[in-house]
Design an enzyme around this catalytic site. Structure first.
Site, PDB file in Angstrom:
ATOM      1  N   LYS A   3       5.714  15.052  22.529  1.00 60.47           N
ATOM      2  CA  LYS A   3       7.032  14.449  22.712  1.00 60.47           C
ATOM      3  C   LYS A   3       8.087  15.553  22.806  1.00 60.47           C
ATOM      4  O   LYS A   3       8.015  16.562  22.097  1.00 60.47           O
ATOM      5  CB  LYS A   3       7.321  13.522  21.522  1.00 60.47           C
ATOM      6  CG  LYS A   3       8.593  12.701  21.596  1.00 60.47           C
ATOM      7  CD  LYS A   3       8.645  11.738  20.417  1.00 60.47           C
ATOM      8  CE  LYS A   3       9.912  10.895  20.419  1.00 60.47           C
ATOM      9  NZ  LYS A   3       9.913   9.900  19.316  1.00 60.47           N
TER      10      LYS A   3
ATOM     11  N   SER B 116      10.686   5.263  20.048  1.00 60.73           N
ATOM     12  CA  SER B 116      11.299   6.193  20.980  1.00 60.73           C
ATOM     13  C   SER B 116      10.272   7.075  21.684  1.00 60.73           C
ATOM     14  O   SER B 116      10.602   7.813  22.610  1.00 60.73           O
ATOM     15  CB  SER B 116      12.276   7.106  20.221  1.00 60.73           C
ATOM     16  OG  SER B 116      11.580   7.899  19.252  1.00 60.73           O
TER      17      SER B 116
ATOM     18  N   SER C 225       8.638   4.309  15.776  1.00 57.56           N
ATOM     19  CA  SER C 225       8.540   4.890  17.115  1.00 57.56           C
ATOM     20  C   SER C 225       7.197   5.506  17.465  1.00 57.56           C
ATOM     21  O   SER C 225       6.985   5.892  18.612  1.00 57.56           O
ATOM     22  CB  SER C 225       9.643   5.934  17.313  1.00 57.56           C
ATOM     23  OG  SER C 225      10.910   5.323  17.224  1.00 57.56           O
TER      24      SER C 225
END
Length: 468
Positions: free
Chosen positions: A82, A155, A179
């Site tokens: 990420k 997210s 998330s």
């Protein structure tokens, strides 16, 4: 095995073939890079693809393995992280426009550990702005490969899409309110949110430091165990990292779950919950019992007041994380992240104290529940994967957001570890999921239970219908 199915193998299957020199890291990496080029223009999971660097890493891994040097199960396996994990070899934007050209001077600890384990880094994965709920208005959000008209989760959206679509063998996500778990649930993945502090947060862009967790998102519990075993552990650069020794999570997956005590609050798991979700949890219970686990009725601590504190607490901590840039560069922020920061800046000390007291009470009550059971079984989300249109409606009502957080945010407040498991397919052909929750540093038990569940179910082997 032909390259047409190579991309959907598990990390562990691919790792074993690389170790045995049945396939090469270069072949695997090239296959995935070609697939990214073919598909990611549609799904938008990568913020940045590091093609040449990945190929160089694959060649180096191939040479080492050829000499009999074996670094472990990630050696030569292509993964991605990420884009809130700092990297010296690529910008780290954290979903913002403000940092899109910023290249850190040091890697995040998790990045160093993945690379020391010999993993091939394919690139940086898209995410919502600052790891909050929505993407920056200028950014194209990733699309769910199961159905592009449905939510992909936030997210860690790019992590969910890339891992589900066969564009990497595993990824790192972060979880502050759900998330890791939301994109794992919507994309049919196995995700582990570790105990708070089990994985170092050094060099990871913060949303809310006291609730942020870093963990793996994969296609199986064994894959998640392999990645967690590499990234977990004490870190002198992160004084909040847990000092406890790291178990061999992968080895733990071979143990039986016979006699494991699984707690269930049937009222909490079914009140105002979609019937398909309730059914998935009930079926998962049957599977665990058949494997030898013993279920026990428990009463989950109240969460209504706790959940009302999530947005303001997150706002305060996000305001701290952005204090050098907001409000000076407020015009570069998207409306949702800016609103969150403003919420935090306006909170009074008394209001913050009340939230922290509620957090302590809940954490203590939850610890008491684990005196009686080893794990808890519950849904990941209260509804099947919602459409983007429905999520747009949710976004107008904070009370709906808090209902979505019902099964996730409590464990960010308390810091307990969880594993999200694929557990069915809904009436629209989209994934259903459940989660197991454990006491502090019980990731070994979660890996064992998740793997046992996946030995007798095949939900985690399902892939999006439009992809092969």
């Amino acid at each position: 095995m032909g390259s047409e199915s190579l991309h959907f193998q598990t990390l562990m299957q691919t790792s074993e073939q690389i170790r045995r020199r049945e396939i090469s890291p270069v072949e695997v990496t090239t296959t995935l890079l070609e697939r990214i080029e073919q598909l990611d223009g549609k799904y938008h999971s990568y913020a940045l693809v590091l093609r040449e660097r990945a190929l160089d890493q694959a060649k180096a891994a191939e040479q080492e393995i050829g000499k009999g040097i074996w670094r472990g199960p990630l050696h030569g396996v292509p993964i991605a992280v990420k884009d809130l994990c700092n990297t010296t070899f690529a910008p780290t934007a954290a979903g913002t426009t403000l940092f899109r050209n910023w290249t850190p001077e040091r890697n995040a600890t998790v990045v160093d550990r993945l690379e020391q384990a010999g993993a091939v880094m394919l690139g940086k994965l898209k995410m919502t702005e600052g790891a909050y709920t929505t993407h920056h208005p200028s950014d194209q959000a990733p699309l769910n490969p199961w159905n592009a008209a449905h939510w992909v989760g936030s997210s860690s959206s790019g992590s969910g899409v890339a891992t589900s679509a066969g564009l990497c063998y595993g990824s790192l996500g972060s979880d502050t309110g759900g998330s890791i778990r939301f994109p794992s649930a919507t994309c049919n993945l196995t995700g582990i949110k570790p105990t708070w502090g089990r994985v170092s947060r050094y060099g990871v862009f913060a949303l809310a430091d006291s609730m942020d967790h870093i963990g793996p998102m994969t296609r199986s519990a064994a894959d998640a165990a392999a990645i967690l075993g590499v990234i977990a552990g004490a870190d002198p650069n992160d004084p909040t990292a847990i000092q406890d020794p790291v178990p061999d999570y992968l080895a733990e997956t071979g143990r039986s779950i016979r006699g494991l005590r699984v707690g269930i609050d049937r009222s909490y798991n079914s009140s105002q919950i979609d019937a398909q979700v309730v059914g998935a949890v009930e079926e998962a219970e049957k599977v665990l019992v058949a494997l030898g686990a013993r279920t026990r009725e428990v009463q989950f601590p109240p969460t209504d007041q706790l959940l009302r504190g999530w947005i303001p607490l997150c706002g305060v901590e996000t305001a701290i994380a952005h204090k050098e840039h907001y409000p000076i560069h407020a015009s570069e922020y998207g409306p949702d992240l800016a609103q969150l920061i403003e919420t935090g800046r306006k909170l009074t000390g008394i209001e913050l104290g009340e939230i922290m007291h509620e957090r302590l009470k809940f954490s203590g009550a939850l610890a008491a529940v684990f005196e009686e059971v080893d794990l808890l079984l519950m849904p990941t989300m209260p509804v099947p994967v919602p459409s983007l249109a429905r999520m747009g409606e949710y976004g107008q009502d904070d009370t709906v957001l808090l209902r979505m957080l019902r099964f996730t945010a409590p464990f960010d407040f308390a810091g307990n570890p969880t594993i999200t498991l694929p557990a069915g397919i809904d009436h629209d052909g989209l994934p259903l999921s459940v989660q197991l929750v454990g006491p502090r540093v019980s990731e070994d038990v979660l890996c064992r239970a998740g793997h046992a569940f996946q030995q007798v179910t095949d939900w985690h082997t399902r892939h999006p219908a439009d992809l092969s």
